[in-house]
Scaffold this motif. Structure first.
Motif, PDB file in Angstrom:
ATOM      1  N   LEU A 149     -18.596 -88.137 -88.655  1.00 35.58           N
ATOM      2  CA  LEU A 149     -17.781 -87.478 -89.669  1.00 35.58           C
ATOM      3  C   LEU A 149     -16.706 -86.574 -89.082  1.00 35.58           C
ATOM      4  CD1 LEU A 149     -20.507 -86.639 -92.337  1.00 35.58           C
ATOM      5  CD2 LEU A 149     -19.209 -88.740 -91.973  1.00 35.58           C
ATOM      6  N   TYR A 150     -16.847 -86.182 -87.814  1.00 37.00           N
ATOM      7  CA  TYR A 150     -15.777 -85.466 -87.113  1.00 37.00           C
ATOM      8  C   TYR A 150     -15.230 -86.331 -85.977  1.00 37.00           C
ATOM      9  CZ  TYR A 150     -16.177 -80.965 -89.478  1.00 37.00           C
ATOM     10  OH  TYR A 150     -16.137 -79.953 -90.407  1.00 37.00           O
ATOM     11  N   ASP A 151     -15.145 -87.614 -86.232  1.00 38.59           N
ATOM     12  CA  ASP A 151     -14.644 -88.581 -85.257  1.00 38.59           C
ATOM     13  C   ASP A 151     -13.132 -88.398 -85.087  1.00 38.59           C
ATOM     14  OD1 ASP A 151     -13.902 -90.791 -83.813  1.00 38.59           O
ATOM     15  OD2 ASP A 151     -14.742 -92.263 -85.202  1.00 38.59           O
ATOM     16  N   PRO A 152     -12.654 -87.989 -83.902  1.00 39.28           N
ATOM     17  CA  PRO A 152     -11.208 -87.785 -83.725  1.00 39.28           C
ATOM     18  C   PRO A 152     -10.383 -89.072 -83.812  1.00 39.28           C
ATOM     19  CG  PRO A 152     -12.444 -86.575 -82.068  1.00 39.28           C
ATOM     20  CD  PRO A 152     -13.414 -87.504 -82.742  1.00 39.28           C
ATOM     21  N   TYR A 153     -11.056 -90.236 -83.781  1.00 41.34           N
ATOM     22  CA  TYR A 153     -10.324 -91.494 -83.858  1.00 41.34           C
ATOM     23  C   TYR A 153      -9.859 -91.825 -85.271  1.00 41.34           C
ATOM     24  CZ  TYR A 153     -12.438 -92.318 -79.249  1.00 41.34           C
ATOM     25  OH  TYR A 153     -12.850 -92.212 -77.946  1.00 41.34           O
TER      26      TYR A 153
ATOM     27  N   GLU B  41     -14.173 -85.556 -98.218  1.00 45.38           N
ATOM     28  CA  GLU B  41     -14.802 -86.838 -97.882  1.00 45.38           C
ATOM     29  C   GLU B  41     -16.027 -86.627 -96.997  1.00 45.38           C
ATOM     30  OE1 GLU B  41     -10.611 -89.372 -98.173  1.00 45.38           O
ATOM     31  OE2 GLU B  41     -11.414 -88.763 -96.222  1.00 45.38           O
ATOM     32  N   ARG B  42     -15.915 -85.709 -96.035  1.00 47.87           N
ATOM     33  CA  ARG B  42     -17.082 -85.406 -95.197  1.00 47.87           C
ATOM     34  C   ARG B  42     -18.227 -84.854 -96.034  1.00 47.87           C
ATOM     35  NH1 ARG B  42     -13.285 -83.962 -91.075  1.00 47.87           N
ATOM     36  NH2 ARG B  42     -13.107 -81.847 -91.893  1.00 47.87           N
ATOM     37  N   HIS B  43     -17.921 -83.937 -96.934  1.00 47.12           N
ATOM     38  CA  HIS B  43     -18.965 -83.353 -97.775  1.00 47.12           C
ATOM     39  C   HIS B  43     -19.600 -84.416 -98.680  1.00 47.12           C
ATOM     40  CE1 HIS B  43     -17.304 -78.973 -97.376  1.00 47.12           C
ATOM     41  NE2 HIS B  43     -17.823 -79.448 -96.279  1.00 47.12           N
ATOM     42  N   GLU B  44     -18.784 -85.320 -99.180  1.00 52.30           N
ATOM     43  CA  GLU B  44     -19.295 -86.392-100.029  1.00 52.30           C
ATOM     44  C   GLU B  44     -20.286 -87.264 -99.256  1.00 52.30           C
ATOM     45  OE1 GLU B  44     -17.518 -90.139-102.634  1.00 52.30           O
ATOM     46  OE2 GLU B  44     -16.179 -88.568-101.909  1.00 52.30           O
ATOM     47  N   LEU B  45     -19.938 -87.575 -98.002  1.00 50.34           N
ATOM     48  CA  LEU B  45     -20.819 -88.418 -97.196  1.00 50.34           C
ATOM     49  C   LEU B  45     -22.078 -87.674 -96.776  1.00 50.34           C
ATOM     50  CD1 LEU B  45     -18.124 -90.241 -95.046  1.00 50.34           C
ATOM     51  CD2 LEU B  45     -19.511 -91.218 -96.886  1.00 50.34           C
ATOM     52  N   LEU B  46     -21.967 -86.388 -96.509  1.00 45.17           N
ATOM     53  CA  LEU B  46     -23.163 -85.598 -96.203  1.00 45.17           C
ATOM     54  C   LEU B  46     -24.108 -85.562 -97.396  1.00 45.17           C
ATOM     55  CD1 LEU B  46     -22.098 -82.432 -94.140  1.00 45.17           C
ATOM     56  CD2 LEU B  46     -23.662 -84.249 -93.446  1.00 45.17           C
ATOM     57  N   ARG B  47     -23.542 -85.402 -98.584  1.00 44.27           N
ATOM     58  CA  ARG B  47     -24.371 -85.414 -99.792  1.00 44.27           C
ATOM     59  C   ARG B  47     -25.069 -86.760 -99.951  1.00 44.27           C
ATOM     60  NH1 ARG B  47     -19.931 -82.597-102.049  1.00 44.27           N
ATOM     61  NH2 ARG B  47     -19.158 -84.544-102.967  1.00 44.27           N
ATOM     62  N   TYR B  48     -24.324 -87.830 -99.691  1.00 43.59           N
ATOM     63  CA  TYR B  48     -24.908 -89.172 -99.812  1.00 43.59           C
ATOM     64  C   TYR B  48     -26.087 -89.324 -98.851  1.00 43.59           C
ATOM     65  CZ  TYR B  48     -25.477 -94.209 -99.618  1.00 43.59           C
ATOM     66  OH  TYR B  48     -26.014 -95.480 -99.657  1.00 43.59           O
ATOM     67  N   TYR B  49     -25.910 -88.893 -97.609  1.00 40.12           N
ATOM     68  CA  TYR B  49     -26.974 -89.009 -96.611  1.00 40.12           C
ATOM     69  C   TYR B  49     -28.184 -88.165 -97.026  1.00 40.12           C
ATOM     70  CZ  TYR B  49     -29.325 -88.834 -92.063  1.00 40.12           C
ATOM     71  OH  TYR B  49     -30.248 -88.913 -91.046  1.00 40.12           O
TER      72      TYR B  49
ATOM     73  N   ARG C 203     -30.092 -80.216 -98.878  1.00 42.08           N
ATOM     74  CA  ARG C 203     -28.664 -80.272 -98.568  1.00 42.08           C
ATOM     75  C   ARG C 203     -28.183 -79.053 -97.799  1.00 42.08           C
ATOM     76  NH1 ARG C 203     -25.821 -82.549-104.151  1.00 42.08           N
ATOM     77  NH2 ARG C 203     -27.285 -84.267-104.531  1.00 42.08           N
ATOM     78  N   ASP C 204     -28.647 -77.873 -98.177  1.00 39.61           N
ATOM     79  CA  ASP C 204     -28.191 -76.657 -97.507  1.00 39.61           C
ATOM     80  C   ASP C 204     -28.623 -76.636 -96.048  1.00 39.61           C
ATOM     81  OD1 ASP C 204     -26.997 -75.765 -99.838  1.00 39.61           O
ATOM     82  OD2 ASP C 204     -28.731 -74.584-100.466  1.00 39.61           O
ATOM     83  N   GLU C 205     -29.862 -77.010 -95.801  1.00 45.08           N
ATOM     84  CA  GLU C 205     -30.350 -77.044 -94.418  1.00 45.08           C
ATOM     85  C   GLU C 205     -29.600 -78.081 -93.599  1.00 45.08           C
ATOM     86  OE1 GLU C 205     -34.489 -77.956 -91.953  1.00 45.08           O
ATOM     87  OE2 GLU C 205     -34.554 -77.531 -94.107  1.00 45.08           O
ATOM     88  N   LEU C 206     -29.378 -79.260 -94.185  1.00 46.51           N
ATOM     89  CA  LEU C 206     -28.626 -80.307 -93.494  1.00 46.51           C
ATOM     90  C   LEU C 206     -27.231 -79.822 -93.145  1.00 46.51           C
ATOM     91  CD1 LEU C 206     -28.321 -83.332 -92.609  1.00 46.51           C
ATOM     92  CD2 LEU C 206     -27.452 -83.776 -94.914  1.00 46.51           C
ATOM     93  N   HIS C 207     -26.566 -79.177 -94.091  1.00 50.75           N
ATOM     94  CA  HIS C 207     -25.202 -78.716 -93.883  1.00 50.75           C
ATOM     95  C   HIS C 207     -25.140 -77.674 -92.776  1.00 50.75           C
ATOM     96  CE1 HIS C 207     -21.153 -77.209 -94.973  1.00 50.75           C
ATOM     97  NE2 HIS C 207     -20.984 -78.411 -95.469  1.00 50.75           N
ATOM     98  N   GLU C 208     -26.126 -76.766 -92.735  1.00 52.03           N
ATOM     99  CA  GLU C 208     -26.129 -75.718 -91.724  1.00 52.03           C
ATOM    100  C   GLU C 208     -26.278 -76.295 -90.321  1.00 52.03           C
ATOM    101  OE1 GLU C 208     -28.695 -71.707 -90.523  1.00 52.03           O
ATOM    102  OE2 GLU C 208     -29.275 -72.932 -92.239  1.00 52.03           O
TER     103      GLU C 208
END
Length: 329
Positions: A236-240, A247-255, A263-268
């Motif tokens: 999600l932080y791929d420089p390529y 979009e990153r937050h959306e994908l984190l929520r999906y995962y 979600r809060d623990e994952l995000h931290e």
């Protein structure tokens, strides 16, 4: 046909005698910074193509590719099937997964990219679900050494030596960087205390091939124990590629929903791992461009710095790290 390619075909036909009379076009596959060499064998009689990987023993993880493939196949992950393996000659013949990687969709609308990223995250979830406690000593011997405080510290020093010192020319041992060094120490200690699972280690868009609506994984020879969030940060932080914050937050929520995680623990933990991963990537880009004759990697430094800046600004614990790199690419 070059003598090298003729030799590769001889080796291939030893493994597959039924191909002795089949004409073949050998195509070189140019891939990343690896010391391995890849060739696509295009059979002219209508048979499906295959990929030949020729590796060296210069890197300790290269011989781990085949056992890692078998391990991932057992848990149902999408990886190329090993068609043949010559351990003495350091050759592996693989199912050809095609030419389309996730990075190639970078300019497509989010509605097109989102399901591909979701498919990629579902693949990651398969091996992230394998926890350390479920692995035997024999299993662990097949993997690369796990993420621990020493490995996190090695990645941090790689960043300091090659990017901060080598690329930016900063004397990072001076007293003015004391707070930043303390933040590094606390980061690696905190990550090392967390439970571990199987991780890819280099889970970025070039290492995900797309076939239809499915994601397939490659370059997983670095499979080891670590934090799932490290892989998520790699993707999600791929420089390529370019992903927005939303979009990153959306994908984190999906995962998180897919794996029924808090979600809060994952995000931290994701932000902690993102800082660690981005520092490792910056060290690699600086080393490859300055010392290993691959200057094109320098073009990825600005995007990685911007991403690392965003991550550090989002966390008081990480903010002191900005002293190492702020104000320079």
């Amino acid at each position: 046909m070059s003598p090298e390619h003729e030799a590769l075909l001889i080796l291939t036909r030893e493994q597959f005698p039924e191909l002795n009379d089949a004409p073949c076009e050998v195509e070189v596959i140019l891939k990343g910074a690896s010391d391995r060499h890849f060739y696509r064998l295009n059979w002219q009689d209508g048979r499906e193509s295959m990929v030949l990987m020729v590796y060296t023993l210069a890197r300790r993880d290269n011989p781990k590719f085949v056992p890692a493939t078998h391990r991932l196949e057992k848990i149902g992950a999408h990886v190329p099937h090993v068609m043949a393996f010559d351990e003495r000659r350091l050759c592996v013949w693989l199912q050809d997964l095609g030419r389309v990687d996730l990075q190639s969709f970078d300019q497509k609308p989010w509605a097109v990219r989102r399901p591909l990223y979701e498919a990629t995250l579902r693949e990651a979830a398969k091996f992230h679900a394998v926890g350390e406690v479920s692995l035997s000593d024999a299993d662990l011997e097949e993997l690369e050494p796990p993420f621990d405080e020493a490995l996190y510290e090695w990645e941090q020093n790689y960043f300091l030596d090659h990017f901060v010192g080598g690329h930016l020319g900063r004397e990072f041992g001076r007293d003015e960087y004391a707070s930043a060094h303390e933040a590094l120490k606390q980061l690696r200690r905190r990550l090392a205390r967390l439970p571990r699972c199987l991780v890819h280690r280099d889970f970025q868009s070039q290492n995900v091939l797309i076939r239809g609506e499915d994601a397939w994984l490659v370059d997983y020879q670095g499979l080891r124990l670590g934090r799932a969030e490290y892989d998520l940060a790699s993707l999600l932080y791929d420089p390529y590629v370019t992903l927005t914050r939303d979009e990153r937050h959306e994908l984190l929520r999906y995962y998180a929903v897919h794996r029924a995680l808090d979600r809060d623990e994952l995000h931290e933990v994701f932000h902690l791992c993102a800082a660690q991963r981005l520092m490792q990537a910056l060290g690699a880009y600086a080393n490859l461009s300055r010392n290993l004759g691959k200057p094109h990697y320098q073009q990825h430094i600005p995007a990685a710095v911007l991403n690392l800046t965003e991550v550090c600004r989002a966390s008081p614990d990480l903010d002191p790290l900005r002293a190492f790199f702020e104000g320079g690419f």
